[in-house]
Design an enzyme around this catalytic site. Structure first.
Site, PDB file in Angstrom:
ATOM      1  N   ARG A  33       3.415  30.127  43.990  1.00 32.04           N
ATOM      2  CA  ARG A  33       2.578  31.263  43.624  1.00 32.04           C
ATOM      3  C   ARG A  33       3.335  32.582  43.523  1.00 32.04           C
ATOM      4  O   ARG A  33       3.627  33.239  44.530  1.00 32.04           O
ATOM      5  CB  ARG A  33       1.418  31.409  44.618  1.00 32.04           C
ATOM      6  CG  ARG A  33       0.401  32.471  44.180  1.00 32.04           C
ATOM      7  CD  ARG A  33      -0.722  32.655  45.175  1.00 32.04           C
ATOM      8  NE  ARG A  33      -1.666  33.659  44.671  1.00 32.04           N
ATOM      9  CZ  ARG A  33      -1.463  34.983  44.725  1.00 32.04           C
ATOM     10  NH1 ARG A  33      -0.382  35.466  45.274  1.00 32.04           N
ATOM     11  NH2 ARG A  33      -2.366  35.812  44.226  1.00 32.04           N
ATOM     12  N   ARG A  89      -9.488  27.840  17.446  1.00 28.87           N
ATOM     13  CA  ARG A  89      -9.662  28.965  18.379  1.00 28.87           C
ATOM     14  C   ARG A  89      -8.816  28.747  19.637  1.00 28.87           C
ATOM     15  O   ARG A  89      -8.231  29.683  20.181  1.00 28.87           O
ATOM     16  CB  ARG A  89     -11.141  29.154  18.735  1.00 28.87           C
ATOM     17  CG  ARG A  89     -11.366  30.376  19.620  1.00 28.87           C
ATOM     18  CD  ARG A  89     -12.820  30.717  19.820  1.00 28.87           C
ATOM     19  NE  ARG A  89     -13.533  29.679  20.542  1.00 28.87           N
ATOM     20  CZ  ARG A  89     -14.845  29.676  20.749  1.00 28.87           C
ATOM     21  NH1 ARG A  89     -15.590  30.667  20.285  1.00 28.87           N
ATOM     22  NH2 ARG A  89     -15.426  28.706  21.420  1.00 28.87           N
ATOM     23  N   LYS A 109     -10.468  33.201  24.875  1.00 24.72           N
ATOM     24  CA  LYS A 109     -11.357  32.389  25.712  1.00 24.72           C
ATOM     25  C   LYS A 109     -10.583  31.957  26.963  1.00 24.72           C
ATOM     26  O   LYS A 109     -10.086  30.833  27.052  1.00 24.72           O
ATOM     27  CB  LYS A 109     -11.866  31.189  24.908  1.00 24.72           C
ATOM     28  CG  LYS A 109     -13.172  30.620  25.442  1.00 24.72           C
ATOM     29  CD  LYS A 109     -13.866  29.777  24.413  1.00 24.72           C
ATOM     30  CE  LYS A 109     -15.020  28.986  24.982  1.00 24.72           C
ATOM     31  NZ  LYS A 109     -16.099  29.778  25.568  1.00 24.72           N
ATOM     32  N   HIS A 126       3.106  35.964  40.558  1.00 27.71           N
ATOM     33  CA  HIS A 126       2.271  36.383  39.430  1.00 27.71           C
ATOM     34  C   HIS A 126       2.890  36.113  38.060  1.00 27.71           C
ATOM     35  O   HIS A 126       2.213  35.689  37.148  1.00 27.71           O
ATOM     36  CB  HIS A 126       1.930  37.880  39.533  1.00 27.71           C
ATOM     37  CG  HIS A 126       0.874  38.168  40.559  1.00 27.71           C
ATOM     38  ND1 HIS A 126       1.056  37.913  41.892  1.00 27.71           N
ATOM     39  CD2 HIS A 126      -0.375  38.670  40.429  1.00 27.71           C
ATOM     40  CE1 HIS A 126      -0.035  38.254  42.548  1.00 27.71           C
ATOM     41  NE2 HIS A 126      -0.929  38.717  41.690  1.00 27.71           N
ATOM     42  N   TYR A 185      -9.765  27.847  27.629  1.00 31.17           N
ATOM     43  CA  TYR A 185     -10.649  26.677  27.569  1.00 31.17           C
ATOM     44  C   TYR A 185     -11.458  26.669  26.282  1.00 31.17           C
ATOM     45  O   TYR A 185     -11.478  27.662  25.540  1.00 31.17           O
ATOM     46  CB  TYR A 185     -11.564  26.630  28.799  1.00 31.17           C
ATOM     47  CG  TYR A 185     -12.724  27.606  28.769  1.00 31.17           C
ATOM     48  CD1 TYR A 185     -12.520  28.967  28.938  1.00 31.17           C
ATOM     49  CD2 TYR A 185     -14.033  27.163  28.546  1.00 31.17           C
ATOM     50  CE1 TYR A 185     -13.573  29.865  28.893  1.00 31.17           C
ATOM     51  CE2 TYR A 185     -15.096  28.052  28.504  1.00 31.17           C
ATOM     52  CZ  TYR A 185     -14.864  29.400  28.678  1.00 31.17           C
ATOM     53  OH  TYR A 185     -15.912  30.276  28.617  1.00 31.17           O
ATOM     54  N   GLU A 207     -21.988  41.474  23.488  1.00 29.83           N
ATOM     55  CA  GLU A 207     -22.465  40.089  23.333  1.00 29.83           C
ATOM     56  C   GLU A 207     -23.265  39.764  24.591  1.00 29.83           C
ATOM     57  O   GLU A 207     -23.826  40.664  25.200  1.00 29.83           O
ATOM     58  CB  GLU A 207     -21.279  39.148  23.101  1.00 29.83           C
ATOM     59  CG  GLU A 207     -20.198  39.239  24.155  1.00 29.83           C
ATOM     60  CD  GLU A 207     -19.042  38.269  23.947  1.00 29.83           C
ATOM     61  OE1 GLU A 207     -19.218  37.236  23.276  1.00 29.83           O
ATOM     62  OE2 GLU A 207     -17.968  38.538  24.497  1.00 29.83           O
ATOM     63  N   LEU A 237     -16.136  37.534  22.118  1.00 33.73           N
ATOM     64  CA  LEU A 237     -15.585  36.247  21.728  1.00 33.73           C
ATOM     65  C   LEU A 237     -16.213  35.903  20.375  1.00 33.73           C
ATOM     66  O   LEU A 237     -17.438  35.962  20.230  1.00 33.73           O
ATOM     67  CB  LEU A 237     -15.955  35.171  22.753  1.00 33.73           C
ATOM     68  CG  LEU A 237     -15.371  33.806  22.392  1.00 33.73           C
ATOM     69  CD1 LEU A 237     -13.886  33.750  22.727  1.00 33.73           C
ATOM     70  CD2 LEU A 237     -16.108  32.681  23.084  1.00 33.73           C
TER      71      LEU A 237
HETATM   72  N1  PMP Z   1     -19.474  34.758  24.008  1.00 34.00           N
HETATM   73  C1  PMP Z   1     -19.116  34.326  25.229  1.00 34.00           C
HETATM   74  C2  PMP Z   1     -18.711  35.332  26.249  1.00 34.00           C
HETATM   75  C3  PMP Z   1     -19.137  32.952  25.520  1.00 34.00           C
HETATM   76  O1  PMP Z   1     -18.771  32.511  26.733  1.00 34.00           O
HETATM   77  C4  PMP Z   1     -19.581  32.046  24.536  1.00 34.00           C
HETATM   78  C5  PMP Z   1     -19.695  30.588  24.836  1.00 34.00           C
HETATM   79  N2  PMP Z   1     -18.460  29.985  24.900  1.00 34.00           N
HETATM   80  C6  PMP Z   1     -19.938  32.544  23.272  1.00 34.00           C
HETATM   81  C7  PMP Z   1     -19.871  33.915  23.052  1.00 34.00           C
HETATM   82  C8  PMP Z   1     -20.392  31.639  22.180  1.00 34.00           C
HETATM   83  O2  PMP Z   1     -19.293  30.927  21.646  1.00 34.00           O
HETATM   84  P1  PMP Z   1     -19.462  29.525  20.952  1.00 34.00           P
HETATM   85  O3  PMP Z   1     -20.489  29.674  19.903  1.00 34.00           O
HETATM   86  O4  PMP Z   1     -18.109  29.237  20.402  1.00 34.00           O
HETATM   87  O5  PMP Z   1     -19.874  28.547  22.007  1.00 34.00           O
END
Ligand code: PMP
Length: 282
Positions: free
Chosen positions: A98, A50, A145, A100, A31, A177, A201
């Site tokens: 369904r 991305r 993501k 896997h 997403y 993060e 991310l």
């Molecule tokens: N880390 C995580 C785990 C996130 O879910 C997000 C938000 N999508 C971010 C960082 C920040 O990413 P962005 O600046 O692309 O929204």
């Protein structure tokens, strides 16, 4: 509620998802959340790049070209007359009985995008907010993501239960993060943030902040730092789409720096606002 982009068509929001959509059953999909300010997308191309990368990493083929998708997203925002908010876009591996393993190649991915009104956190951005610490229990491909967000959901719930805006994650001693944002620390005028590897991310807002620091001639070190470093930081802030940049002035009830948004953070916020302003003018 507005229209929803369902594959290549704009449809009414209703019960679109089948029980056997692989996103629903396995979290088998990816997403993006893309910010819209005054009716204009912010960093749309970066988000789409991305998305393309995430698709490749989970061996999912995008249902159509990015240029076409981009046009559709612009049309969606205009159809729904969205001024300030986000476009949420997801692609799952489709609907299939369904099992896997990946479904037969005749099963096509399902793309859905809809708009959501969302205001920026002006108060928190101005005065700062608090965060809690929690163990990072996610898998080892946090750079993708994906729809698998249960550890992030549990972490964010802990933040909410403690009246905090975010849960900052640590793998052992190392800060990675936060549950839905990237974490930056300022120490002796230098900015530190975890390197963009498989543990985080690589946020689009994070990348913008790094670019702004470069312009502002603020030294950045993309280097992992510890819980101890974080608690001893001069300043701390988090970044994410639409949250933008929020100073963190307290972590687990302990003050960070002088417990007010710091000068370096404020400079970066100001530069960020100028980029948004430029978007409004262009
Ligand atoms: N880390 C995580 C785990 C996130 O879910 C997000 C938000 N999508 C971010 C960082 C920040 O990413 P962005 O600046 O692309 O929204």
């Amino acid at each position: 509620m507005g229209k929803v982009l369902y594959n290549q068509q704009f449809v009414e929001r209703s019960k679109l998802i089948d029980i056997e959509d692989r996103g629903y059953q396995f979290g088998d999909g990816i997403y993006e959340v893309i910010g819209v300010y005054d009716g204009a997308f912010f960093l749309l191309d970066e988000h789409l790049q991305r998305l393309k990368r995430s698709a490749k990493e989970i061996q999912l083929s995008l249902p159509y070209e990015l240029t076409e998708l981009k046009e559709k997203l612009v049309e969606l925002v205009s159809l729904n007359v969205l001024t300030d908010g986000v476009v949420y876009l997801q692609i799952t591996r489709g609907e299939a009985e369904r099992w896997h393993h990946f479904p037969h190649e005749s099963v096509t991915p399902i793309l859905i995008a809809y708009t959501k009104i969302e205001e920026t956190l002006d108060e928190a951005s101005k005065n700062g907010a608090s965060a809690v610490l929690t163990e990072d229990i996610r898998w080892l491909r946090c750079d993708i993501k994906t729809l698998n967000l249960l550890p992030n959901v549990i972490a964010k719930q802990k933040a909410v239960e403690n009246n905090a805006v975010e849960a900052i994650l640590h793998r052992g001693d190392v800060i990675t993060e936060a549950s839905a944002s990237n974490v930056f620390m300022v120490k002796d005028g230098k900015v530190f943030t975890h390197p963009a590897n498989n543990y985080i991310l690589n946020g689009i807002t994070r990348q913008k902040v790094l670019e702004l620091c470069d312009k502002l001639q603020i030294t950045v070190q993309e280097e992992a730092f510890t819980i101890h470093d974080l608690l001893a930081a001069d300043e701390l802030f988090i970044t994410a789409t639409k949250l933008d940049i929020v100073p963190i002035i307290q972590v687990d009830n302990q003050p960070i720096g002088s417990e007010i948004p710091g000068e370096t953070t404020k400079k970066i916020i100001q530069a960020f606002h100028s980029s948004l302003q430029a978007l409004r003018i262009s």
